[in-house]
Scaffold this active site. Structure first.
Site, PDB file in Angstrom:
ATOM      1  N   HIS A 179       0.827  -1.200   0.000  1.00  0.00           N
ATOM      2  CA  HIS A 179       0.000   0.000   0.000  1.00  0.00           C
ATOM      3  C   HIS A 179       0.869   1.262   0.000  1.00  0.00           C
ATOM      4  O   HIS A 179       2.059   1.225   0.287  1.00  0.00           O
ATOM      5  CB  HIS A 179      -0.912   0.014   1.227  1.00  0.00           C
ATOM      6  CG  HIS A 179      -0.140  -0.088   2.512  1.00  0.00           C
ATOM      7  ND1 HIS A 179       0.551   0.974   3.065  1.00  0.00           N
ATOM      8  CD2 HIS A 179       0.064  -1.138   3.328  1.00  0.00           C
ATOM      9  CE1 HIS A 179       1.135   0.580   4.172  1.00  0.00           C
ATOM     10  NE2 HIS A 179       0.875  -0.697   4.360  1.00  0.00           N
TER      11      HIS A 179
ATOM     12  N   ASP B  79       4.061  -4.615   3.707  1.00  0.00           N
ATOM     13  CA  ASP B  79       5.500  -4.851   3.756  1.00  0.00           C
ATOM     14  C   ASP B  79       5.802  -6.192   4.406  1.00  0.00           C
ATOM     15  O   ASP B  79       6.761  -6.874   4.037  1.00  0.00           O
ATOM     16  CB  ASP B  79       6.231  -3.717   4.493  1.00  0.00           C
ATOM     17  CG  ASP B  79       5.600  -3.345   5.815  1.00  0.00           C
ATOM     18  OD1 ASP B  79       4.645  -4.007   6.249  1.00  0.00           O
ATOM     19  OD2 ASP B  79       6.075  -2.368   6.440  1.00  0.00           O
TER      20      ASP B  79
END
Length: 435
Positions: free
Chosen positions: A62, A337
């Site tokens: 994102h 992540d």
């Protein structure tokens, strides 16, 4: 033993040490892209024009967001609603469904964010205007690669060609929407479906709530990571430098998350942290490396094994010419992540740097025009990667499948292992509110 709020933990590690860009990268390291279809393969010298592109899969993090939690005892930044304004060019008509096309499942991770408010009035983990633009820009980059430079995709959105799946968290859903807006320049004749899964069965991030064995393994390793001598010593030093009381629960991933969010959005940081930037980055990565532990096959299997199986199966379906998705050309996965890092570790190309906002791993499936054999090419933030176990950047499909065989898990195998907890360290995981 204290009751553990695993949704809160998931919101920080499983859905996010989930936020950041390298503070030095955004200033000094331009992202390189491989956009030239006539480029030669670095290790073989073969022209990529010998390969016909058949399938593209993109796993992307994102965009920039508000922090998940502010550093305690430190002046908070003002995360005001103006930082969340939606640029008109990132809007598209879309709907969020479950994997079967039914109503969107409940979102307990998102609910945990919305129950809290940051200074300034916004909530933790919200995609900002800057993050929306980053995702739009990634879409523009993919447009250049797969529509303009090579006429692989049609110029307007088609659900027959493009499949979009996101974790059931607003920032990843909005990131997918913004990427699609950039990729197709808001050209659509149909509503864009974004598919998501119920929380207990999600495999697009390490699912500590849905996988008992992973929860136990990682809870133990998380607690252990903060006690490693160098990390513990540096943590005591930075807490003292910041004037943070010793009873406050703090770690380097937490510090990094808040600091990077501030710097990315031009908000003030405590001056004392200027001299700690590189050390915070290093120690945060050291912690996450210890938690995911790429030398431990089982942990990576439980973190991303079923997701890797999905990616491999998509390729196999294309090779076999499955009628179910014969027109499918692009799979988009909006993740975190803490998805990308174990994937990079499993691929053998993790560079010991935290993935920036909007980072992407792209998997291309090619067919050699003469031999008709299939090859896989991997890139990370636009840079080609040579996978260990592969003879070339254009990796023969058989070699690629073999390279990932030790980590990929079918859904059935994954759930069987998740429910097996016999060989877990006997001590209980510390209540870190992180996993």
């Amino acid at each position: 033993m204290k009751t553990v709020n695993w949704w809160t933990r998931l919101s920080v590690l499983g859905a996010a040490g989930l936020g950041s860009t390298f503070w030095w990268q955004k200033k000094t390291d331009p992202v390189q892209t491989d956009l030239d279809s006539s480029k030669t393969s670095p290790s073989s010298g073969q022209s990529s024009s010998q390969y016909e592109l058949k399938l593209v899969q993109v796993l992307f993090r994102h965009g920039a967001r508000t922090p998940l939690k502010s550093i305690p005892d430190v002046l908070e930044a003002q995360w005001v609603p103006d930082l969340l304004e939606v640029p008109a060019h990132t809007n598209i008509d879309y709907m969020v469904t479950d994997l079967q096309g039914g109503p969107r499942p409940p979102a307990p991770v998102e609910d945990s964010y919305r129950a809290k408010t940051l200074a300034g009035g916004t909530h933790p983990g919200q995609l900002t205007t800057m993050g929306m633009q980053q995702m739009y820009d990634l879409g523009v980059r993919l447009r250049k690669q797969y529509i303009q430079d090579v006429a692989f995709l049609t110029p307007s959105f088609s659900h027959k060609e493009v499949y979009i799946r996101s974790t059931n968290i607003v920032r990843t859903i909005e990131s997918a929407k913004c990427l699609v807006a950039g990729l197709f320049q808001q050209k659509q004749t149909e509503i864009v479906p974004i598919f998501t899964e119920e929380a207990e069965r999600e495999v697009l991030y390490p699912n500590y709530y849905g996988c008992k064995l992973l929860k136990l393994h990682s809870g133990y390793r998380w607690a252990e990571s903060s006690t490693l001598p160098d990390i513990a010593s540096d943590l005591r030093s930075i807490q003292s430098a910041l004037g943070i009381q010793s009873h406050q629960r703090l770690d380097f991933i937490h510090i990094r998350d808040d600091m990077v969010a501030r710097e990315t959005h031009g908000l003030p940081c405590p001056a004392v942290l200027d001299s700690w930037r590189a050390r915070v980055e290093q120690r945060a990565v050291d912690m996450i490396y210890h938690i995911f532990d790429p030398s431990n096959r089982e942990i990576l299997q439980l973190c991303v094994g079923p997701f890797l199986h999905i990616l491999l199966n998509n390729m196999e379906m294309k090779v076999q010419g499955s009628a179910l998705d014969g027109d499918r050309k692009l799979f988009l996965y909006s993740v975190h992540d803490t998805t990308l890092m174990p994937c990079l570790m499993a691929l053998g190309v993790f560079d010991m740097r935290w993935p920036p906002y909007a980072a992407d791993i792209t998997l291309e499936l090619h067919q050699h025009q003469q031999t008709k054999q299939y090859y896989v090419k991997i890139s990370y933030v636009g840079q080609d990667q040579k996978i260990p176990g592969c003879s070339d950047v254009y990796c023969p499909l058989g070699e690629f499948k073999q390279a990932l065989a030790m980590y990929a898990l079918t859904e059935e195998s994954y759930h069987t292992r998740c429910n097996s907890t016999q060989d877990v360290p006997s001590q209980s995981p510390r209540n870190t509110s992180r996993l």
